[in-house]
Design a protein around this motif. Structure first.
Motif, PDB file in Angstrom:
ATOM      1  N   ASP A 229       6.283   4.462 -62.926  1.00 41.73           N
ATOM      2  CA  ASP A 229       4.910   4.549 -63.414  1.00 41.73           C
ATOM      3  C   ASP A 229       4.482   3.270 -64.127  1.00 41.73           C
ATOM      4  OD1 ASP A 229       4.501   7.047 -62.366  1.00 41.73           O
ATOM      5  OD2 ASP A 229       5.019   8.122 -64.200  1.00 41.73           O
ATOM      6  N   ALA A 230       5.358   2.714 -64.970  1.00 42.19           N
ATOM      7  CA  ALA A 230       5.011   1.477 -65.671  1.00 42.19           C
ATOM      8  C   ALA A 230       4.858   0.319 -64.696  1.00 42.19           C
ATOM      9  CB  ALA A 230       6.069   1.150 -66.720  1.00 42.19           C
ATOM     10  N   ASP A 231       5.668   0.300 -63.660  1.00 45.19           N
ATOM     11  CA  ASP A 231       5.609  -0.768 -62.662  1.00 45.19           C
ATOM     12  C   ASP A 231       4.240  -0.820 -61.985  1.00 45.19           C
ATOM     13  OD1 ASP A 231       6.976  -2.744 -60.768  1.00 45.19           O
ATOM     14  OD2 ASP A 231       6.281  -1.185 -59.368  1.00 45.19           O
ATOM     15  N   ARG A 232       3.571   0.317 -61.890  1.00 47.39           N
ATOM     16  CA  ARG A 232       2.288   0.377 -61.190  1.00 47.39           C
ATOM     17  C   ARG A 232       1.106   0.015 -62.083  1.00 47.39           C
ATOM     18  NH1 ARG A 232       0.803   5.466 -59.465  1.00 47.39           N
ATOM     19  NH2 ARG A 232      -0.377   4.674 -57.701  1.00 47.39           N
ATOM     20  N   LEU A 233       1.333  -0.166 -63.352  1.00 51.52           N
ATOM     21  CA  LEU A 233       0.232  -0.527 -64.247  1.00 51.52           C
ATOM     22  C   LEU A 233      -0.253  -1.951 -63.972  1.00 51.52           C
ATOM     23  CD1 LEU A 233       1.522   0.794 -67.691  1.00 51.52           C
ATOM     24  CD2 LEU A 233      -0.339   1.773 -66.334  1.00 51.52           C
ATOM     25  N   PRO A 234      -1.553  -2.191 -64.108  1.00 51.03           N
ATOM     26  CA  PRO A 234      -2.048  -3.570 -64.033  1.00 51.03           C
ATOM     27  C   PRO A 234      -1.439  -4.409 -65.163  1.00 51.03           C
ATOM     28  CG  PRO A 234      -3.867  -1.974 -63.990  1.00 51.03           C
ATOM     29  CD  PRO A 234      -2.625  -1.217 -64.340  1.00 51.03           C
ATOM     30  N   PRO A 235      -1.323  -5.712 -64.938  1.00 49.63           N
ATOM     31  CA  PRO A 235      -0.700  -6.574 -65.958  1.00 49.63           C
ATOM     32  C   PRO A 235      -1.326  -6.446 -67.341  1.00 49.63           C
ATOM     33  CG  PRO A 235      -0.946  -7.782 -63.907  1.00 49.63           C
ATOM     34  CD  PRO A 235      -1.616  -6.457 -63.707  1.00 49.63           C
ATOM     35  N   ALA A 236      -2.638  -6.311 -67.427  1.00 51.67           N
ATOM     36  CA  ALA A 236      -3.282  -6.205 -68.735  1.00 51.67           C
ATOM     37  C   ALA A 236      -2.856  -4.930 -69.456  1.00 51.67           C
ATOM     38  CB  ALA A 236      -4.809  -6.238 -68.575  1.00 51.67           C
ATOM     39  N   ALA A 237      -2.736  -3.836 -68.695  1.00 51.99           N
ATOM     40  CA  ALA A 237      -2.299  -2.574 -69.296  1.00 51.99           C
ATOM     41  C   ALA A 237      -0.840  -2.661 -69.733  1.00 51.99           C
ATOM     42  CB  ALA A 237      -2.498  -1.432 -68.306  1.00 51.99           C
ATOM     43  N   GLN A 238      -0.010  -3.322 -68.925  1.00 54.46           N
ATOM     44  CA  GLN A 238       1.391  -3.517 -69.317  1.00 54.46           C
ATOM     45  C   GLN A 238       1.482  -4.294 -70.632  1.00 54.46           C
ATOM     46  OE1 GLN A 238       3.443  -5.426 -66.098  1.00 54.46           O
ATOM     47  NE2 GLN A 238       3.577  -3.564 -64.859  1.00 54.46           N
ATOM     48  N   ALA A 239       0.688  -5.343 -70.751  1.00 53.11           N
ATOM     49  CA  ALA A 239       0.719  -6.163 -71.972  1.00 53.11           C
ATOM     50  C   ALA A 239       0.260  -5.356 -73.180  1.00 53.11           C
ATOM     51  CB  ALA A 239      -0.157  -7.400 -71.787  1.00 53.11           C
ATOM     52  N   SER A 240      -0.764  -4.542 -72.991  1.00 50.99           N
ATOM     53  CA  SER A 240      -1.286  -3.727 -74.093  1.00 50.99           C
ATOM     54  C   SER A 240      -0.252  -2.698 -74.543  1.00 50.99           C
ATOM     55  CB  SER A 240      -2.569  -3.031 -73.640  1.00 50.99           C
ATOM     56  OG  SER A 240      -3.023  -2.129 -74.618  1.00 50.99           O
ATOM     57  N   ILE A 241       0.385  -2.022 -73.573  1.00 53.31           N
ATOM     58  CA  ILE A 241       1.384  -1.009 -73.915  1.00 53.31           C
ATOM     59  C   ILE A 241       2.614  -1.674 -74.536  1.00 53.31           C
ATOM     60  CG2 ILE A 241       2.995   0.675 -72.928  1.00 53.31           C
ATOM     61  CD1 ILE A 241       0.809   1.566 -71.067  1.00 53.31           C
ATOM     62  N   LYS A 242       2.967  -2.848 -74.051  1.00 58.61           N
ATOM     63  CA  LYS A 242       4.118  -3.554 -74.633  1.00 58.61           C
ATOM     64  C   LYS A 242       3.882  -3.825 -76.112  1.00 58.61           C
ATOM     65  CE  LYS A 242       6.742  -7.873 -74.477  1.00 58.61           C
ATOM     66  NZ  LYS A 242       6.942  -9.178 -73.806  1.00 58.61           N
ATOM     67  N   ALA A 243       2.718  -4.352 -76.450  1.00 60.96           N
ATOM     68  CA  ALA A 243       2.419  -4.662 -77.851  1.00 60.96           C
ATOM     69  C   ALA A 243       2.470  -3.392 -78.705  1.00 60.96           C
ATOM     70  CB  ALA A 243       1.053  -5.328 -77.945  1.00 60.96           C
ATOM     71  N   ALA A 244       1.871  -2.306 -78.192  1.00 60.63           N
ATOM     72  CA  ALA A 244       1.873  -1.050 -78.948  1.00 60.63           C
ATOM     73  C   ALA A 244       3.282  -0.487 -79.073  1.00 60.63           C
ATOM     74  CB  ALA A 244       0.956  -0.039 -78.254  1.00 60.63           C
ATOM     75  N   PHE A 245       4.067  -0.635 -78.015  1.00 58.42           N
ATOM     76  CA  PHE A 245       5.441  -0.121 -78.020  1.00 58.42           C
ATOM     77  C   PHE A 245       6.298  -0.862 -79.046  1.00 58.42           C
ATOM     78  CE2 PHE A 245       9.827  -0.549 -76.511  1.00 58.42           C
ATOM     79  CZ  PHE A 245      10.207   0.786 -76.441  1.00 58.42           C
ATOM     80  N   LEU A 246       6.252  -2.179 -79.005  1.00 58.69           N
ATOM     81  CA  LEU A 246       7.089  -2.964 -79.916  1.00 58.69           C
ATOM     82  C   LEU A 246       6.741  -2.678 -81.371  1.00 58.69           C
ATOM     83  CD1 LEU A 246       7.256  -6.377 -78.015  1.00 58.69           C
ATOM     84  CD2 LEU A 246       9.016  -4.604 -78.138  1.00 58.69           C
ATOM     85  N   GLN A 247       5.468  -2.426 -81.636  1.00 55.85           N
ATOM     86  CA  GLN A 247       5.061  -2.074 -82.991  1.00 55.85           C
ATOM     87  C   GLN A 247       5.528  -0.665 -83.356  1.00 55.85           C
ATOM     88  OE1 GLN A 247       0.832  -2.282 -83.619  1.00 55.85           O
ATOM     89  NE2 GLN A 247       0.990  -1.909 -85.817  1.00 55.85           N
ATOM     90  N   ALA A 248       5.415   0.273 -82.395  1.00 56.48           N
ATOM     91  CA  ALA A 248       5.729   1.681 -82.684  1.00 56.48           C
ATOM     92  C   ALA A 248       7.214   1.932 -82.881  1.00 56.48           C
ATOM     93  CB  ALA A 248       5.189   2.566 -81.563  1.00 56.48           C
ATOM     94  N   VAL A 249       8.070   1.108 -82.257  1.00 58.53           N
ATOM     95  CA  VAL A 249       9.515   1.356 -82.390  1.00 58.53           C
ATOM     96  C   VAL A 249      10.128   0.649 -83.599  1.00 58.53           C
ATOM     97  CG1 VAL A 249       9.847   1.788 -79.929  1.00 58.53           C
ATOM     98  CG2 VAL A 249      10.181  -0.539 -80.814  1.00 58.53           C
ATOM     99  N   GLU A 250       9.341  -0.145 -84.325  1.00 55.24           N
ATOM    100  CA  GLU A 250       9.887  -0.839 -85.493  1.00 55.24           C
ATOM    101  C   GLU A 250      10.548   0.117 -86.488  1.00 55.24           C
ATOM    102  OE1 GLU A 250      10.636  -3.869 -86.807  1.00 55.24           O
ATOM    103  OE2 GLU A 250      10.428  -4.394 -84.703  1.00 55.24           O
TER     104      GLU A 250
END
Length: 274
Positions: A229-250
């Motif tokens: 599912d993540a592989d199918r995301l557009p690059p902009a959505a991947q970048a947005s989720i990455k930023a939110a993920f890295l912050q949320a797992v701190e």
């Protein structure tokens, strides 16, 4: 002609051949309170250690990691077979195995093997992706010898309280692309698996697995990015989720810098009706 889901999987594995063994080949797994080196090792252990002739098929063998574990035994009488629909995965398998197994390109719904010709069928994280799973099981019943065994690892339930739960929540809220519809929903539950294997198989057992993929947040993100599912995301959505993920797992980060990542999986083992 490949189905839409098969076309996607072929593209994914052309771009990311070997990705499954990269993330799970060395990920410890807990089953019934005991720890094994990996989900591949659980499947390798299903094959008997004896000198009688045994034909073992790895269904959707990918880059040949499981077949390599079996080949390392140097077990007399062990005949190793691998089948995958991805030529890119098979190319990686040929390089890894150096002739230790006979490899076939094909689909699980139409196996190129004779009736009652295989002693053991193994499959790692593949059955839940396959179209027309009833046809796959019919082929397994056909090629397995009476009393032969099958053991598969498939995806399981979400384990709460770790980075995968955080990621799943972010993916759900993104909703920028419809989830990839792969395989039969019955393969995704214990009851569904038992129902599928009720015909022609006996001694069906389904056991829950917890696979540990802990690591630094960036590495954990990279493993999650290679989910379908993540592989199918557009690059902009991947970048947005990455930023939110890295912050949320701190808040989950441990003193060694790692964050916990657990994959829920299941292992089904059954025997072909004598």
């Amino acid at each position: 002609m490949p189905s839409p889901s098969e076309s996607y999987l072929l593209d994914f594995h052309a771009r990311l051949a070997g990705v499954t063994s990269r993330w799970f080949g060395h990920a410890p797994v807990q089953r019934d309170g005991e720890t094994a080196p990996s989900t591949y090792a659980l499947l390798e252990a299903v094959v008997p250690h004896d000198a009688r002739p045994l034909a073992v098929l790895d269904l959707a063998c990918g880059d040949g990691y499981l077949l390599e574990l079996l080949a390392r035994r140097k077990q007399p009488g062990l005949s190793l077979l691998g089948l995958d629909m991805s030529e890119h995965e098979l190319a990686a398998a040929r390089g890894r195995l150096n002739g230790a197994a006979t490899l076939f390109q094909g689909r699980a719904q139409s196996l190129p093997f004779g009736d009652a010709s295989v002693d053991v069928v193994l499959s790692h994280l593949a059955l839940m992706l396959m179209d027309d799973v009833e046809a796959v099981l019919a082929e397994l019943r056909r090629v397995l010898k009476p009393g032969g065994r099958v053991s598969i690892v498939v995806g399981g339930d979400l384990v709460p309280g770790n980075a995968l739960e955080v990621f799943a929540g972010l993916m759900k809220s993104a909703a920028t692309v419809a989830p990839t519809r792969l395989g039969d929903p019955k393969v995704r539950s214990s009851d569904g698996l038992r129902e599928l294997f009720a015909e022609g198989f006996v001694d069906v057992t389904v056991r829950s697995l917890s696979v540990q993929g802990d690591g630094p947040p960036q590495e954990v993100w990279e493993s999650l990015l290679t989910t379908y599912d993540a592989d199918r995301l557009p690059p902009a959505a991947q970048a947005s989720i990455k930023a939110a993920f890295l912050q949320a797992v701190e808040p989950l980060r441990r003193s060694d810098g790692s964050v916990p990542l657990q994959w829920g999986m299941r292992q089904l083992t059954a025997f072909r009706m004598p």
